[in-house]
Motif scaffolding. Sequence first.
Motif, PDB file in Angstrom:
ATOM      1  N   MET A 113       0.666  -1.320   0.136  1.00  0.00           N
ATOM      2  CA  MET A 113       0.022   0.322   0.402  1.00  0.00           C
ATOM      3  C   MET A 113       0.429   1.189  -0.239  1.00  0.00           C
ATOM      4  O   MET A 113       1.770   1.394   0.629  1.00  0.00           O
ATOM      5  CB  MET A 113      -0.843   0.155   1.224  1.00  0.00           C
ATOM      6  N   VAL A 114       0.676   2.548  -0.692  1.00  0.00           N
ATOM      7  CA  VAL A 114       1.680   3.417  -0.697  1.00  0.00           C
ATOM      8  C   VAL A 114       0.601   4.796  -0.638  1.00  0.00           C
ATOM      9  O   VAL A 114      -1.387   4.367  -1.460  1.00  0.00           O
ATOM     10  CB  VAL A 114       2.410   3.640  -1.347  1.00  0.00           C
ATOM     11  N   ARG A 115       0.886   5.792   0.414  1.00  0.00           N
ATOM     12  CA  ARG A 115       0.244   6.662  -0.045  1.00  0.00           C
ATOM     13  C   ARG A 115       1.258   7.815   0.296  1.00  0.00           C
ATOM     14  O   ARG A 115       2.434   7.969   0.525  1.00  0.00           O
ATOM     15  CB  ARG A 115       0.306   7.175   1.640  1.00  0.00           C
ATOM     16  N   VAL A 116       0.522   8.898  -0.852  1.00  0.00           N
ATOM     17  CA  VAL A 116       0.804   9.471  -1.788  1.00  0.00           C
ATOM     18  C   VAL A 116       0.091  11.125  -0.789  1.00  0.00           C
ATOM     19  O   VAL A 116      -0.745  11.778  -1.102  1.00  0.00           O
ATOM     20  CB  VAL A 116       1.501  10.238  -3.108  1.00  0.00           C
ATOM     21  N   ILE A 155      -3.579  10.862  -1.622  1.00  0.00           N
ATOM     22  CA  ILE A 155      -3.463   9.766  -2.885  1.00  0.00           C
ATOM     23  C   ILE A 155      -3.403   8.634  -2.500  1.00  0.00           C
ATOM     24  O   ILE A 155      -2.479   8.732  -2.240  1.00  0.00           O
ATOM     25  CB  ILE A 155      -2.504   9.878  -4.096  1.00  0.00           C
ATOM     26  N   GLU A 156      -4.133   7.198  -2.445  1.00  0.00           N
ATOM     27  CA  GLU A 156      -3.155   5.464  -1.954  1.00  0.00           C
ATOM     28  C   GLU A 156      -3.567   4.814  -3.673  1.00  0.00           C
ATOM     29  O   GLU A 156      -4.247   4.923  -3.779  1.00  0.00           O
ATOM     30  CB  GLU A 156      -4.391   5.628  -1.066  1.00  0.00           C
ATOM     31  N   PHE A 157      -2.612   3.998  -3.116  1.00  0.00           N
ATOM     32  CA  PHE A 157      -2.902   2.971  -4.457  1.00  0.00           C
ATOM     33  C   PHE A 157      -2.056   1.514  -3.978  1.00  0.00           C
ATOM     34  O   PHE A 157      -1.461   1.969  -2.419  1.00  0.00           O
ATOM     35  CB  PHE A 157      -2.462   3.706  -5.428  1.00  0.00           C
ATOM     36  N   PHE A 158      -2.836   0.485  -4.314  1.00  0.00           N
ATOM     37  CA  PHE A 158      -1.662  -1.082  -3.853  1.00  0.00           C
ATOM     38  C   PHE A 158      -1.290  -1.657  -5.569  1.00  0.00           C
ATOM     39  O   PHE A 158      -1.689  -0.932  -5.766  1.00  0.00           O
ATOM     40  CB  PHE A 158      -2.696  -1.448  -2.866  1.00  0.00           C
ATOM     41  N   ASP A 159      -0.159  -2.839  -5.347  1.00  0.00           N
ATOM     42  CA  ASP A 159      -0.056  -3.340  -6.082  1.00  0.00           C
ATOM     43  C   ASP A 159       0.982  -4.396  -5.450  1.00  0.00           C
ATOM     44  O   ASP A 159       0.867  -4.290  -4.307  1.00  0.00           O
ATOM     45  CB  ASP A 159       0.114  -3.132  -7.633  1.00  0.00           C
ATOM     46  N   SER A 160       0.998  -5.395  -6.495  1.00  0.00           N
ATOM     47  CA  SER A 160       2.270  -6.262  -5.892  1.00  0.00           C
ATOM     48  C   SER A 160       3.340  -4.846  -5.493  1.00  0.00           C
ATOM     49  O   SER A 160       4.523  -3.961  -6.049  1.00  0.00           O
ATOM     50  CB  SER A 160       2.781  -6.995  -7.501  1.00  0.00           C
ATOM     51  N   SER A 209       4.853   3.695   2.602  1.00  0.00           N
ATOM     52  CA  SER A 209       4.702   1.972   2.238  1.00  0.00           C
ATOM     53  C   SER A 209       4.627   1.888   3.125  1.00  0.00           C
ATOM     54  O   SER A 209       4.911   1.966   4.211  1.00  0.00           O
ATOM     55  CB  SER A 209       5.407   2.537   1.023  1.00  0.00           C
ATOM     56  N   TRP A 210       3.458  -0.219   2.646  1.00  0.00           N
ATOM     57  CA  TRP A 210       3.515  -0.854   3.943  1.00  0.00           C
ATOM     58  C   TRP A 210       3.440  -1.926   3.741  1.00  0.00           C
ATOM     59  O   TRP A 210       2.204  -1.720   2.392  1.00  0.00           O
ATOM     60  CB  TRP A 210       2.735  -0.185   5.444  1.00  0.00           C
TER      61      TRP A 210
END
Length: 103
Positions: A8-11, A67-72, A94-95
């Motif tokens: 997970m990522v937050r910008v 802005i939040e997103f996730f991926d491998s 990120s976590w």
Amino acid sequence: MKQAEVTMVRVYITEGDHQLRKLLDFLHNEEQVRGVTAFRGIAGFGRSGRAHEASLLDISMDLPLVIEFFDSPDRVEKVLQDLNQWVEPGYVVSWPAQVNMGE
């Protein structure tokens, strides 16, 4: 239930940075990450200590954005390297997480 490992990522940016559309286009069109969402905060402050907030009398155009997103994990590692050109250091978090893949 199957689960997959993701990152997970937050910008953290502000509307005044005028980066939202560029970052969303970058994440969607160029990097093609999964699960992108943008949130508008009602108040916040960063390193400068200057408050960014909305009041009933005035709708600020410099509110905090997340802005939040996730991926491998592999894809996110690449995206994070590319995000360094867009976002000031210290504003990307990120976590590790798991995503439900169904049965």
